[in-house]
Every structure is written in structure tokens, then in C-alpha cells.
Design an enzyme around this catalytic site. Structure first.
Site, PDB file in Angstrom:
ATOM      1  N   HIS A 173       0.878  -1.181   0.000  1.00 52.22           N
ATOM      2  CA  HIS A 173       0.000   0.000   0.000  1.00 52.22           C
ATOM      3  C   HIS A 173       0.914   1.229   0.000  1.00 52.22           C
ATOM      4  O   HIS A 173       1.487   1.592  -1.019  1.00 52.22           O
ATOM      5  CB  HIS A 173      -0.927  -0.103   1.222  1.00 52.22           C
ATOM      6  CG  HIS A 173      -2.045   0.888   1.298  1.00 52.22           C
ATOM      7  ND1 HIS A 173      -2.330   1.797   0.320  1.00 52.22           N
ATOM      8  CD2 HIS A 173      -2.969   1.103   2.281  1.00 52.22           C
ATOM      9  CE1 HIS A 173      -3.381   2.525   0.677  1.00 52.22           C
ATOM     10  NE2 HIS A 173      -3.786   2.129   1.869  1.00 52.22           N
ATOM     11  N   HIS A 212      -1.949  -1.618  -9.877  1.00 52.82           N
ATOM     12  CA  HIS A 212      -2.935  -0.998  -8.992  1.00 52.82           C
ATOM     13  C   HIS A 212      -4.198  -1.835  -9.018  1.00 52.82           C
ATOM     14  O   HIS A 212      -4.570  -2.353 -10.057  1.00 52.82           O
ATOM     15  CB  HIS A 212      -3.233   0.435  -9.462  1.00 52.82           C
ATOM     16  CG  HIS A 212      -3.889   1.265  -8.423  1.00 52.82           C
ATOM     17  ND1 HIS A 212      -5.250   1.274  -8.232  1.00 52.82           N
ATOM     18  CD2 HIS A 212      -3.365   2.100  -7.496  1.00 52.82           C
ATOM     19  CE1 HIS A 212      -5.530   2.090  -7.238  1.00 52.82           C
ATOM     20  NE2 HIS A 212      -4.417   2.601  -6.755  1.00 52.82           N
ATOM     21  N   ASP A 263       3.012   6.092  -6.599  1.00 50.11           N
ATOM     22  CA  ASP A 263       4.172   5.955  -5.714  1.00 50.11           C
ATOM     23  C   ASP A 263       5.506   5.883  -6.444  1.00 50.11           C
ATOM     24  O   ASP A 263       6.543   6.212  -5.877  1.00 50.11           O
ATOM     25  CB  ASP A 263       4.035   4.698  -4.842  1.00 50.11           C
ATOM     26  CG  ASP A 263       3.037   4.919  -3.730  1.00 50.11           C
ATOM     27  OD1 ASP A 263       2.937   6.059  -3.267  1.00 50.11           O
ATOM     28  OD2 ASP A 263       2.365   3.949  -3.341  1.00 50.11           O
TER      29      ASP A 263
END
Ligand code: COA
Length: 327
Positions: A173, A212, A263
Site C-alpha cells: 500500500h 494498482h 508511488d
């Protein structure tokens, strides 16, 4: 953005000024919280520091009729950057920071406390604030869902945020940005990327910052961060690391048809801002706390205990064997 999430509408100018004043006024730490932070070892991951700070603050400033809802959320939004950097500077550099920065926005406050004595440039502030906006809310991701589950039991807001921080800390995450940067930093040029990535994939390793659960084609947040990274790479003369990152992106597309998520380039951007990698995921918290709190308040407004039912697929009737007779 945080005001919108917490109040459901953008502020007018007087509401905006009041909100900024509340944020500025909520930045300093209660003395007991300083003591707690000073006790945490320098080896602690900063995510666990934040988790502890929220839990401890909940003991020092519990919810009450006067202190609840948006008020607590605003206090958390204001105080978390100070908690993080108070501990970081004390544990890693042995000094107690000046908790007030005079800044109104979170990015300037964070960068001032991280790099005391340096003039913070506007491009860095813009870049950090942009990622804070992108990170602020993302519907039912794992940490938000965890916060909803805790809130569903009628627990206090601090418990729900503590749950969320723990959930976000995992590399699948929030922790992906830190590991993505480690991968980029471990390569010395773009030419070595394809072979290295192929070997990792063949060994069934996951490449952090890719894939994702919801964005199967493309994460739109990634383009915005990539554009900022490109700008910094040119300005700061760090083109090589940007090239390595792009080569990883191309290889992942060729080999797995996977796109970078927010990210992947965020890690590199923070690296260009001279932010230590251990603070990458905590930055996510400093922003996402507004989204979590919005969900917590929404859950409270029309609450029902969240309790999934499991479908049992294990063995059925088993004979009972007394302890002494078990092998
Ligand atoms: N690197 C390598 N392979 C990956 C991958 C990655 N980052 N992400 C997914 N895959 C592969 C899986 O191994 C699986 O391959 P298989 O079908 O050969 O077994 C396939 O792609 C489907 O992946 P799956 O794990 O089912 O997708 P998911 O929706 O359950 O997982 C994530 C989504 C985000 C957990 C996953 O993509 C991941 O672990 N990414 C890396 C961590 C990360 O960047 N997290 C931040 C998210 S914002």
C-alpha cells in the site's frame, strides 16, 4: 483540498483564512507528547512513530463534546508534520526543533522543519504540495477501509487513524514509494535496467510502484508526478536517475503490461527534494489523514457495524481427541 474533504465544500476567503489560522495554531506538541517521541529509538520506522504519536495524542487530547469531528481532524492535520520531524531531528540529529515555522501551508512547514536554516524554494513547495493533494483521498483503499471498520465499532477517531496508519505502512500500500526509490538508487545506468527487471520478474519478485487494484490501465496521478520529476531532474542535474526510472517504466510495460502508480515517481521526487526515504510513506500520512477523517466522519453520520461473513471451506466434523492422546 483538506477543507473540502472535511467540510464538503470549498471555503470562502474568510473560512479559508480561519482554517489556515487553525492549522498554524495547532502545530505545537503537548509537552507529554514530546516526552513520548523522545523515548522512541532512532531505529524505529517513522510510520510507527506516527502511529504511536496519534495514539498518544488520543490519550492527551481525547474526544469530548468540545473537541470532536472536524476539530480533531484539523488538529491531526496540523500536528502530524511536527510530530514526525520532532522525532526525526531528535532521534537522528540529537536536537529539539523549533516547532513553529510561521508557514501556513503543510509543505512549507514540513520542509522548514526538515531543513532548518535553508531557504525553501517555491518549486519544492509546489512539488510537495502537489503530491499532498494527490495523496489526500482515494476512496476505499485498504487504509481507508480499515479506518471505516474501526469507526464502525463506535471507536474514537484516534483509534481509527491509528488503524489506518498501521494499514498504510505495508509495502503493498503506502510503503511502495520507499521501495521504488531503493530500486532506482540500486541501478547505476538505464542500460542495466531491462536485464535486471527481467531477472526480478523471473524470480517472481514484485516491482514496487507498479500495478494498482483499481487502475488497471493507467494511474492518472502518476503523469502529474512524473512531470514534476522531469522538471527537477533537469534543474538539479539528476537526469540519470530519471532515465533509470523511465527505463523501468518501459520494461514493465513491455514485460508485464503494468503501469506505474502514483508511488513510483513520488519516491524519486522526494529524493530530489532531499527528503530521507524513511519519511516518504509518512508524507502520505500527513496528507491522507484528511481523507481518512472525511471517511470516518461520513461513517459516523450513518453508521452500521462492518462485519463480513466468511465462507468456511475447511474440514467439517472432526472427532475430539483429549490433549493427552494427541500426537
Ligand atoms: N510487479 C510485478 N508483478 C506484478 C506487480 C508488480 N508491481 N503488480 C502486479 N503484478 C502481477 C502479479 O504478480 C500478477 O501476476 P500473475 O497473474 O502472473 O500472478 C498480476 O500482475 C496481477 O496482480 P495482482 O497481484 O493480482 O493485482 P492486485 O490488484 O491484487 O494487486 C497491487 C495490486 C497494487 C497490490 C500490486 O500491483 C502490487 O503489489 N504492486 C506493487 C506495490 C505497489 O506499488 N503498491 C502501491 C499501490 S498504489
Amino acid at each position: 483540498m483538506a477543507y473540502l474533504l472535511l467540510n464538503g465544500a470549498l471555503p470562502n476567503s474568510s473560512q479559508y483564512q480561519k482554517f489556515l489560522e487553525e492549522l498554524k495554531g495547532g502545530r505545537s506538541l503537548p509537552p507529554r507528547l514530546r516526552t513520548v517521541l523522545e523515548q522512541l529509538p532512532s531505529t524505529t520506522h517513522p510510520m510507527y512513530v506516527l502511529r504511536t504519536a496519534v495514539s498518544a495524542l488520543g490519550c492527551m487530547e481525547p474526544e469530548s463534546n468540545e473537541r470532536q469531528g472536524v476539530k480533531v481532524a484539523t488538529r491531526l492535520l496540523a500536528i502530524l508534520p511536527t510530530c514526525l520531524l520532532y522525532w526525526y531531528q531528535f532521534a537522528h540529529h540529537g536536537h529539539r526543533i523549533e516547532e513553529e515555522s510561521g508557514a501556513t501551508d503543510i509543505a512549507s512547514h514540513f520542509l522548514t522543519l526538515l531543513h532548518p536554516g535553508y531557504k525553501i524554494d517555491e518549486t519544492s513547495v509546489l512539488a510537495l504540495n502537489t503530491t499532498l493533494i494527490l495523496y489526500a483521498e482515494h476512496e476505499f483503499n485498504a487504509s481507508t477501509f480499515a479506518a471505516r471498520v474501526t469507526t464502525g465499532t463506535a471507536a474514537d477517531i484516534y483509534s481509527a487513524v491509528t488503524t489506518a496508519i498501521g494499514t498504510l505502512s505495508g509495502p503493498l500500500h503506502g510503503g511502495a514509494n520507499e521501495e521504488a526509490m531503493e530500486l532506482i538508487a540500486s541501478m547505476s545506468n538505464a542500460a542495466e535496467v531491462p536485464d535486471r527487471i527481467r531477472k526480478m520478474l523471473a524470480a517472481k519478485e514484485k516491482i514496487m510502484g507498479f500495478g494498482h487494484r483499481v487502475y488497471k490501465q493507467h494511474d492518472p496521478r502518476s503523469d502529474i508526478v512524473k512531470e514534476l520529476v522531469q522538471r527537477f531532474a533537469q534543474e538539479k542535474g539528476r537526469a540519470q536517475q530519471f532515465e533509470i526510472a523511465q527505463a523501468i517504466e518501459q520494461t514493465m510495460l513491455q514485460e508485464k503490461k503494468l503501469y506505474p502508480n502514483v508511488d513510483f515517481y513520488a519516491g524519486l521526487l522526494y529524493h530530489f527534494l532531499d527528503i530521507p526515504s524513511g519519511l516518504f510513506t509518512p508524507i502520505f500520512v500527513l496528507s491522507r489523514v484528511s481523507g481518512w477523517c472525511a471517511h470516518i466522519l461520513e461513517q459516523r453520520a450513518d453508521n452500521r457495524l462492518i462485519r463480513p461473513v466468511a465462507e468456511y471451506v475447511g474440514p467439517t466434523m472432526q472427532p475430539f481427541i483429549a490433549l493427552a492422546d494427541r500426537k
